[in-house]
Design a protein around this motif. Structure first.
Motif, PDB file in Angstrom:
ATOM      1  N   PHE A   2     -38.902 -21.584  62.920  1.00 46.72           N
ATOM      2  CA  PHE A   2     -37.740 -20.861  62.395  1.00 46.72           C
ATOM      3  C   PHE A   2     -38.200 -19.498  61.928  1.00 46.72           C
ATOM      4  O   PHE A   2     -39.278 -19.365  61.355  1.00 46.72           O
ATOM      5  CB  PHE A   2     -37.138 -21.599  61.191  1.00 46.72           C
ATOM      6  N   THR A   3     -37.391 -18.502  62.177  1.00 46.80           N
ATOM      7  CA  THR A   3     -37.712 -17.228  61.549  1.00 46.80           C
ATOM      8  C   THR A   3     -36.429 -16.528  61.142  1.00 46.80           C
ATOM      9  O   THR A   3     -35.411 -16.588  61.835  1.00 46.80           O
ATOM     10  CB  THR A   3     -38.632 -16.351  62.421  1.00 46.80           C
ATOM     11  N   TYR A   4     -36.510 -15.913  59.983  1.00 47.95           N
ATOM     12  CA  TYR A   4     -35.355 -15.272  59.363  1.00 47.95           C
ATOM     13  C   TYR A   4     -35.422 -13.811  59.763  1.00 47.95           C
ATOM     14  O   TYR A   4     -36.224 -13.061  59.209  1.00 47.95           O
ATOM     15  CB  TYR A   4     -35.465 -15.497  57.864  1.00 47.95           C
ATOM     16  N   ASP A   5     -34.652 -13.443  60.772  1.00 49.65           N
ATOM     17  CA  ASP A   5     -34.849 -12.110  61.331  1.00 49.65           C
ATOM     18  C   ASP A   5     -33.531 -11.539  61.873  1.00 49.65           C
ATOM     19  O   ASP A   5     -32.551 -12.254  62.041  1.00 49.65           O
ATOM     20  CB  ASP A   5     -35.899 -12.169  62.446  1.00 49.65           C
ATOM     21  N   ALA A   6     -33.586 -10.247  62.162  1.00 48.16           N
ATOM     22  CA  ALA A   6     -32.384  -9.530  62.591  1.00 48.16           C
ATOM     23  C   ALA A   6     -32.148  -9.705  64.077  1.00 48.16           C
ATOM     24  O   ALA A   6     -32.985 -10.213  64.807  1.00 48.16           O
ATOM     25  CB  ALA A   6     -32.528  -8.053  62.257  1.00 48.16           C
ATOM     26  N   VAL A   7     -31.000  -9.217  64.517  1.00 40.79           N
ATOM     27  CA  VAL A   7     -30.652  -9.281  65.929  1.00 40.79           C
ATOM     28  C   VAL A   7     -31.690  -8.537  66.764  1.00 40.79           C
ATOM     29  O   VAL A   7     -31.968  -8.875  67.898  1.00 40.79           O
ATOM     30  CB  VAL A   7     -29.215  -8.761  66.161  1.00 40.79           C
ATOM     31  N   LEU A   8     -32.362  -7.540  66.152  1.00 38.96           N
ATOM     32  CA  LEU A   8     -33.306  -6.760  66.951  1.00 38.96           C
ATOM     33  C   LEU A   8     -34.552  -7.546  67.344  1.00 38.96           C
ATOM     34  O   LEU A   8     -35.335  -7.101  68.192  1.00 38.96           O
ATOM     35  CB  LEU A   8     -33.680  -5.447  66.260  1.00 38.96           C
ATOM     36  N   LEU A   9     -34.738  -8.748  66.762  1.00 38.82           N
ATOM     37  CA  LEU A   9     -35.864  -9.575  67.198  1.00 38.82           C
ATOM     38  C   LEU A   9     -35.776  -9.827  68.705  1.00 38.82           C
ATOM     39  O   LEU A   9     -36.797  -9.945  69.390  1.00 38.82           O
ATOM     40  CB  LEU A   9     -35.869 -10.904  66.426  1.00 38.82           C
ATOM     41  N   LYS A  10     -34.545  -9.901  69.200  1.00 38.61           N
ATOM     42  CA  LYS A  10     -34.332 -10.090  70.638  1.00 38.61           C
ATOM     43  C   LYS A  10     -35.112  -9.030  71.427  1.00 38.61           C
ATOM     44  O   LYS A  10     -35.863  -9.349  72.348  1.00 38.61           O
ATOM     45  CB  LYS A  10     -32.826  -9.987  70.925  1.00 38.61           C
ATOM     46  N   TYR A  65     -32.727   0.593  72.487  1.00 43.27           N
ATOM     47  CA  TYR A  65     -33.963   0.768  71.722  1.00 43.27           C
ATOM     48  C   TYR A  65     -33.984   0.029  70.391  1.00 43.27           C
ATOM     49  O   TYR A  65     -35.037  -0.313  69.891  1.00 43.27           O
ATOM     50  CB  TYR A  65     -34.244   2.258  71.497  1.00 43.27           C
ATOM     51  N   GLU A  66     -32.815  -0.200  69.790  1.00 40.27           N
ATOM     52  CA  GLU A  66     -32.794  -0.908  68.511  1.00 40.27           C
ATOM     53  C   GLU A  66     -32.313  -2.344  68.685  1.00 40.27           C
ATOM     54  O   GLU A  66     -32.340  -3.121  67.726  1.00 40.27           O
ATOM     55  CB  GLU A  66     -31.877  -0.190  67.500  1.00 40.27           C
ATOM     56  N   THR A  67     -31.873  -2.698  69.891  1.00 42.57           N
ATOM     57  CA  THR A  67     -31.243  -3.999  70.145  1.00 42.57           C
ATOM     58  C   THR A  67     -30.324  -4.370  68.995  1.00 42.57           C
ATOM     59  O   THR A  67     -30.394  -5.479  68.453  1.00 42.57           O
ATOM     60  CB  THR A  67     -32.278  -5.120  70.354  1.00 42.57           C
ATOM     61  N   SER A  68     -29.476  -3.458  68.601  1.00 37.58           N
ATOM     62  CA  SER A  68     -28.561  -3.718  67.484  1.00 37.58           C
ATOM     63  C   SER A  68     -27.132  -3.594  67.982  1.00 37.58           C
ATOM     64  O   SER A  68     -26.886  -3.181  69.115  1.00 37.58           O
ATOM     65  CB  SER A  68     -28.811  -2.726  66.350  1.00 37.58           C
ATOM     66  N   LEU A  69     -26.207  -3.942  67.093  1.00 40.26           N
ATOM     67  CA  LEU A  69     -24.790  -3.858  67.434  1.00 40.26           C
ATOM     68  C   LEU A  69     -24.243  -2.519  66.972  1.00 40.26           C
ATOM     69  O   LEU A  69     -24.808  -1.863  66.101  1.00 40.26           O
ATOM     70  CB  LEU A  69     -24.033  -4.994  66.745  1.00 40.26           C
ATOM     71  N   SER A  70     -23.124  -2.128  67.557  1.00 41.62           N
ATOM     72  CA  SER A  70     -22.499  -0.886  67.107  1.00 41.62           C
ATOM     73  C   SER A  70     -21.567  -1.223  65.951  1.00 41.62           C
ATOM     74  O   SER A  70     -21.105  -2.352  65.811  1.00 41.62           O
ATOM     75  CB  SER A  70     -21.729  -0.234  68.253  1.00 41.62           C
ATOM     76  N   PRO A  71     -21.276  -0.245  65.102  1.00 42.16           N
ATOM     77  CA  PRO A  71     -20.417  -0.528  63.940  1.00 42.16           C
ATOM     78  C   PRO A  71     -18.936  -0.598  64.325  1.00 42.16           C
ATOM     79  O   PRO A  71     -18.105  -0.927  63.491  1.00 42.16           O
ATOM     80  CB  PRO A  71     -20.682   0.661  63.016  1.00 42.16           C
ATOM     81  N   LEU A  72     -18.607  -0.263  65.575  1.00 42.79           N
ATOM     82  CA  LEU A  72     -17.200  -0.210  65.967  1.00 42.79           C
ATOM     83  C   LEU A  72     -16.621  -1.608  66.145  1.00 42.79           C
ATOM     84  O   LEU A  72     -17.281  -2.515  66.634  1.00 42.79           O
ATOM     85  CB  LEU A  72     -17.059   0.576  67.272  1.00 42.79           C
ATOM     86  N   LYS A  73     -15.338  -1.727  65.779  1.00 40.43           N
ATOM     87  CA  LYS A  73     -14.644  -2.998  65.935  1.00 40.43           C
ATOM     88  C   LYS A  73     -14.563  -3.365  67.408  1.00 40.43           C
ATOM     89  O   LYS A  73     -14.765  -4.504  67.797  1.00 40.43           O
ATOM     90  CB  LYS A  73     -13.213  -2.853  65.393  1.00 40.43           C
ATOM     91  N   THR A 125     -23.621 -12.493  75.571  1.00 36.46           N
ATOM     92  CA  THR A 125     -24.680 -13.484  75.724  1.00 36.46           C
ATOM     93  C   THR A 125     -24.536 -14.448  74.548  1.00 36.46           C
ATOM     94  O   THR A 125     -24.045 -14.047  73.485  1.00 36.46           O
ATOM     95  CB  THR A 125     -26.085 -12.848  75.697  1.00 36.46           C
ATOM     96  N   PRO A 126     -24.958 -15.720  74.718  1.00 40.25           N
ATOM     97  CA  PRO A 126     -24.780 -16.681  73.615  1.00 40.25           C
ATOM     98  C   PRO A 126     -25.386 -16.177  72.307  1.00 40.25           C
ATOM     99  O   PRO A 126     -24.805 -16.349  71.229  1.00 40.25           O
ATOM    100  CB  PRO A 126     -25.536 -17.913  74.122  1.00 40.25           C
ATOM    101  N   LEU A 127     -26.557 -15.503  72.428  1.00 37.85           N
ATOM    102  CA  LEU A 127     -27.248 -15.053  71.231  1.00 37.85           C
ATOM    103  C   LEU A 127     -26.446 -13.980  70.488  1.00 37.85           C
ATOM    104  O   LEU A 127     -26.196 -14.078  69.277  1.00 37.85           O
ATOM    105  CB  LEU A 127     -28.611 -14.503  71.650  1.00 37.85           C
ATOM    106  N   LEU A 128     -26.028 -12.953  71.241  1.00 37.56           N
ATOM    107  CA  LEU A 128     -25.281 -11.870  70.596  1.00 37.56           C
ATOM    108  C   LEU A 128     -23.940 -12.375  70.078  1.00 37.56           C
ATOM    109  O   LEU A 128     -23.491 -11.972  69.001  1.00 37.56           O
ATOM    110  CB  LEU A 128     -25.082 -10.706  71.573  1.00 37.56           C
ATOM    111  N   GLN A 129     -23.307 -13.280  70.855  1.00 34.93           N
ATOM    112  CA  GLN A 129     -22.029 -13.816  70.401  1.00 34.93           C
ATOM    113  C   GLN A 129     -22.189 -14.619  69.106  1.00 34.93           C
ATOM    114  O   GLN A 129     -21.343 -14.553  68.218  1.00 34.93           O
ATOM    115  CB  GLN A 129     -21.395 -14.686  71.489  1.00 34.93           C
ATOM    116  N   ALA A 130     -23.314 -15.352  68.994  1.00 33.70           N
ATOM    117  CA  ALA A 130     -23.550 -16.088  67.748  1.00 33.70           C
ATOM    118  C   ALA A 130     -23.655 -15.115  66.577  1.00 33.70           C
ATOM    119  O   ALA A 130     -23.131 -15.355  65.492  1.00 33.70           O
ATOM    120  CB  ALA A 130     -24.825 -16.926  67.871  1.00 33.70           C
TER     121      ALA A 130
END
Lengths: 418, 274, 277
Positions: free
Chosen positions: A258-266, A339-347, A360-365
């Motif tokens: 288990f690791t407690y990490d951000a979406v950018l771990l992807k 580059y950041e494998t992050s989400l955008s702030p837009l709705k 993708t299942p991961l991002l959707q989760a």
């Protein structure tokens, strides 16, 4: 002759004006994206693209280490030498806002105002009704679980732990069946960031060490949290003193359960072992933090913000740049996601292609399950000094044998110094 | 028997000195995953030059880092000696009050925490318009290295017999001529030793370049190591060790070049420096 | 004289500024200007347990590593004393290598080697059977300070070695010869003949190293950031956290001033001790 002189004077007089219209405006941008090998090509491409669209604006990037940027910016604001814009995150954004030198951004927003953003992306960025910084990358943090390791330990990989008790039971089973992998990755360094990262865990136990009543650190909830952290270390589930980033290579080698990490771990995992999205989903899943005595899940956003300093001479141009980075389809696709494998702030994703790439299942989760649990820490002037005291206490809990009650007293005493 | 024991101990000492350096070099030839294995490999399984290629052709201007560091440290050493030598001479030969306390105070100043000096230094450089420039960095390094240089140089100058100077004075030399033509040649090994110390102190300094330099292309090597390899994502041990090897090599070469004169300098003067 | 003037400016300004700040309530985050609070910062300091433990850690770290490194350097110098020619030169060059490694590299390198899993030190010790499970070198409250000191000793030993082997070779040959004729045993020769000759070198080089160590920030910060808990928080680390984590410049400056006074006392006592020798 006289006419000529007048003509010459007219030409001369018009000259500065013409130059002014043509002369590019130079904006300084303090950031750490440009300092790190992983993101430098991305931010430089973004600057390049922006300068191509806006030939009259030049961006001068100032590369500052992520761990130094708050200190540098406060020093520069106080000595009257701030940049035009800066990349900020977490408590640092609030510290800069406290100096009163961050430009409120609401007037620059379009007709939709802040309603175009996911509400959680604005967490903490609206103070006294004003938007103090633009959310740039959104990177919520969750519990990643390794399906292979769970299978090896005889656990159901489709049933990640939902409560702390389940988590402890799973860790015990994994320790027994797969002793050569690390149990859980939680940041226990002594930094403001690690306090921010541990805050949701404290909330899980109902603890608030910096409560105004002056006894937040000495409380049953805090005892429960610190005892739990100690049990993680004593059972050999947790390597103490490591940064969030230190667990990432282990994750890329499937050596941590288990690791407690951000979406950018992807992105980090994929940059290390070059596996596809489908393979990543086969090995890893994400779930909100297991619930504790409070029965609720909490987490925080480790994403980055963009601020404009009120001393800037070119705020309009600065806004052009930061909104290009944060909300333009080009910026989201080629920087935020790539580059950041992050989400955008837009709705709503600004293009269909982008919308699809989130599927993708991961991002959707992350989007559907984790984002709603974002809570955020009580940032402010007190938060940084309190971080030192609280995280020192957490370290004492996970590395030593000092009684928890004494640790709590010492945390409280060190926080009350001011 | 005794010889065997001696060589055994020497072998042990060499292992102690060199093992970490070996580890640094070996790691620099491992790829990112191998460098972070929970059970490390003692020799790279798949040796790679990727980390070095990353330095040379990557997005970070490592050559500039190298040039910046070398230039600023050399300039600091030169500037510090230029100020420290006459100052030390005045302290050594002068007959004014407070001479003793000043020399001691200078030394203690060197022991003040760097971080305490950072804020006043920053404000000074801002006023002078020297922030984010190598010149500003040299000023910062010099501020820090100067007291130590003065103290060491005073020790060396103290060992020069005053009679030699008096002879020169009788010959009609002016005060600065005595310093330049008589004293400096006599303390040259000491001067080199002191300059080397100042150079190394600057090379080791991390906090000044991190705080005073904001343009990446003007950054120094040690600061760049901290800046570029321990970022928000992960610690890139392979890349960091490659950069470390590159950072260490020139210092090692420089060091061997001056070690002989350092030995002479250290045994010659520092003792009397008390 | 002009050189002394420059010196006074460069040295004096930061010291006076620090002394001034120490009497102020000054936090860079406050929007209102700093104000005079007299000795409040100093009063608080005396009741601050972290200050006292930092002082203790600074003393242990500085003197502990300097003394051990001096002993190591001395042993190496004695060990290689009878070697000559290229053998001595190449061994000396190799033993000096650690000194040429920049501090920041040393710090990261040792942090890497000290890692619990994946660190080479644990890997070697486990393979040799010296330990049965990985040791948390930098993350154990009792081991962290000794581990950082070990790192420091590694970088410092070559300095003492270089200096002392130079000093050993300058002992007049007659002294050694006469002792040899007297058939003095090796140990007694070292203690009664050689050490007295090295005394001054040891004291001066010791002072030089104390000076550069008392201020050592890069190594500790890169390895432990002062943790776990406050186990490796020295005064520099504490002042750094106060000044640049909390932006509390007033209090940080007060610690700087107390530090200055303590060092003044130490330096004058030490120099007096050397002079009377």
């Amino acid at each position: 002759m006289f006419n000529r002189l007048i003509f010459a004077a007219a030409v001369l007089a018009s000259f500065p004006v013409a130059v002014h219209a043509q002369a590019p405006v130079t904006l300084t941008f303090a950031n750490w994206a440009d300092a790190e090998a992983a993101t430098r090509p991305g931010i430089q491409a973004a600057i390049h693209e922006f300068e191509r669209i806006h030939p009259n604006i030049k961006i001068e990037s100032q590369a500052i280490s992520v761990s130094e940027i708050a200190r540098q910016l406060v020093l520069r604001v106080r000595s009257g030498n701030p940049p035009d814009m800066a990349e900020l995150q977490g408590n640092d954004t609030i510290l800069l806002a406290l100096t009163g030198k961050l430009e409120p951004l609401d007037p620059y927003l379009g007709a939709g105002g802040t309603s175009v953003f996911t509400p959680q992306a604005l967490n903490g960025l609206v103070r006294d009704g004003k938007l103090i910084a633009l959310p740039w990358t959104v990177s919520p943090v969750a519990l990643w679980y390794n399906k292979d390791i769970m299978k090896k330990a005889g656990l159901d990989p489709n049933h990640p732990p939902a409560t702390l008790d389940e988590l402890m039971a799973d860790l015990a089973a994994i320790k027994k069946a797969v002793p050569d992998v690390a149990g859980i990755g939680i940041d226990t360094t002594n930094r403001v960031f690690s306090m921010t990262a541990n805050w949701p865990w404290m909330q899980t136990f109902g603890a608030d060490p910096i409560a105004d009543d002056g006894k937040g650190a000495v409380s049953p909830a805090m005892t429960a949290y610190l005892s739990w952290m100690r049990s993680l270390a004593q059972n050999g589930y947790l390597q103490p003193g490591q940064k969030m980033g230190d667990f990432r290579p282990l994750a890329a080698q499937n050596k941590i359960a288990f690791t407690y990490d951000a979406v950018l771990l992807k992105g980090v995992i994929q940059s290390l072992n070059h596996i596809s999205d489908a393979e990543l989903d086969a090995h890893w899943g994400v779930t909100p933090l297991p619930a504790g005595p409070t029965g609720k899940s909490f987490t925080f956003d480790s994403g980055h913000n963009l601020g404009i300093f009120s001393g800037s001479q070119h705020k309009k141009e600065a806004w052009e740049f930061i909104s290009f980075l944060a909300t333009s389809p080009w910026g989201i696709e080629n920087y935020t996601m790539k580059y950041e494998t992050s989400l955008s702030p837009l709705k709503k994703a600004p293009s269909e292609a982008l919308e699809k790439s989130l599927d993708t299942p991961l991002l959707q989760a992350f989007i559907t399950k984790v984002m709603p649990t974002l809570s955020g820490a009580p940032f402010g002037a007190k938060f940084a000094p309190a971080s030192t005291a609280v995280m020192a206490g957490v370290q004492q809990a996970v590395t030593g044998t000092m009684p928890i009650a004494d640790i709590e007293k010492s945390i409280q005493q060190n926080m009350d110094k001011d | 028997m005794k010889r065997i024991l001696q060589w055994l101990l020497i072998g042990l000492a060499l292992a102690w000195s060199l093992a970490p350096v070996y580890w640094m070099v070996v790691t620099s030839f491992k790829d990112a995953l191998e460098a972070t294995r929970p059970v490390p490999t003692f020799l790279p399984e798949a040796p790679t030059l990727a980390n070095y290629q990353g330095l040379a052709g990557g997005s970070l201007p490592f050559l500039s880092f190298f040039v910046n560091t070398t230039l600023s440290c050399l300039a600091t050493a030169a500037l510090a000696m230029l100020i420290a030598t006459p100052a030390a001479y005045a302290l050594s030969r002068g007959r004014f009050r407070l001479r003793g306390p000043i020399s001691q105070g200078i030394l203690v100043f060197r022991m003040l925490p760097l971080v305490v000096m950072l804020a006043p230094l920053y404000l000074m450089l801002l006023a002078a318009g020297l922030l984010d420039s190598l010149a500003g960095l040299v000023v910062g390094f010099t501020t820090f290295g100067l007291p130590f240089a003065v103290w060491m140089m005073k020790g060396f100058i103290d060992t020069v017999p005053i009679e030699i100077e008096e002879a020169a004075r009788v010959d009609g030399y002016k005060k600065w001529e005595i310093l330049v033509r008589v004293v400096v040649p006599l303390v040259l090994p000491g001067l080199l030793t002191t300059a080397t110390f100042v150079f190394m102190e600057s090379w080791n300094n991390l906090i000044f370049p991190l705080s005073l330099i904001t343009t990446l292309a003007k950054q120094t090597l040690p600061a760049a190591i901290q800046l570029s390899f321990t970022g928000q994502f992960k610690t890139d041990w392979g890349g960091m060790m490659a950069a470390s090897t590159v950072t260490t090599l020139p210092l090692m070469v420089a060091f061997f070049a001056v070690q002989r004169s350092m030995v002479r300098g250290l045994t010659g003067g520092a003792v009397a420096g008390a | 004289m002009p050189a002394l003037g420059v010196l006074a400016l460069v040295v004096g300004y930061p010291v006076l500024y620090t002394a001034y700040l120490s009497t102020q309530r000054m936090n860079l985050l406050d929007t209102d200007p700093s104000r005079y609070i007299g000795t409040r910062n100093y009063v608080r300091l005396f009741g601050d347990p972290v200050f006292w433990s930092s002082l203790e850690n600074t003393a242990i770290y500085t003197f502990g590593s300097v003394i051990v490194a001096a002993l190591f350097g001395l042993s190496l110098a004695l060990l290689t004393e009878n070697l000559l020619g290229w053998r001595f030169r190449s061994i000396r060059a190799l033993l000096l290598v650690p000194w040429a490694v920049p501090f920041v590299v040393v710090a990261f390198l040792f942090r890497f080697m000290f890692l619990q899993d994946g660190g080479v030190i644990n890997a070697v010790l486990l393979r040799l059977g010296a330990i049965s499970s990985p040791v948390l070198w930098l993350n154990d409250a009792n081991l962290a300070l000794p581990s950082t000191m070990l790192t420091n000793i590694w970088t410092m030993t070559p300095f003492f070695f270089l200096l002392l082997s130079a000093a050993l070779s300058s002992i007049p040959i007659e002294v050694i010869e006469s002792a040899r004729i007297d058939r003095a045993p090796t140990w007694s020769m070292v203690f009664h003949i050689k050490l007295p000759f090295l005394r001054n070198e040891l004291l001066i080089s010791g002072l030089l190293m104390v000076i550069s160590n008392v201020n050592d920030f890069a190594k500790i910060w890169a390895m432990t950031e002062g943790g776990p808990g406050y186990a490796t928080t020295t005064l520099v680390v504490y002042v750094y956290r106060l000044a640049f984590g909390d932006f509390n410049f007033g209090y940080a400056s007060a610690i700087g001033v107390v530090w200055l006074v303590l060092l003044l006392v130490f330096a004058s006592l030490y120099l007096r001790a050397i002079r009377t020798a």
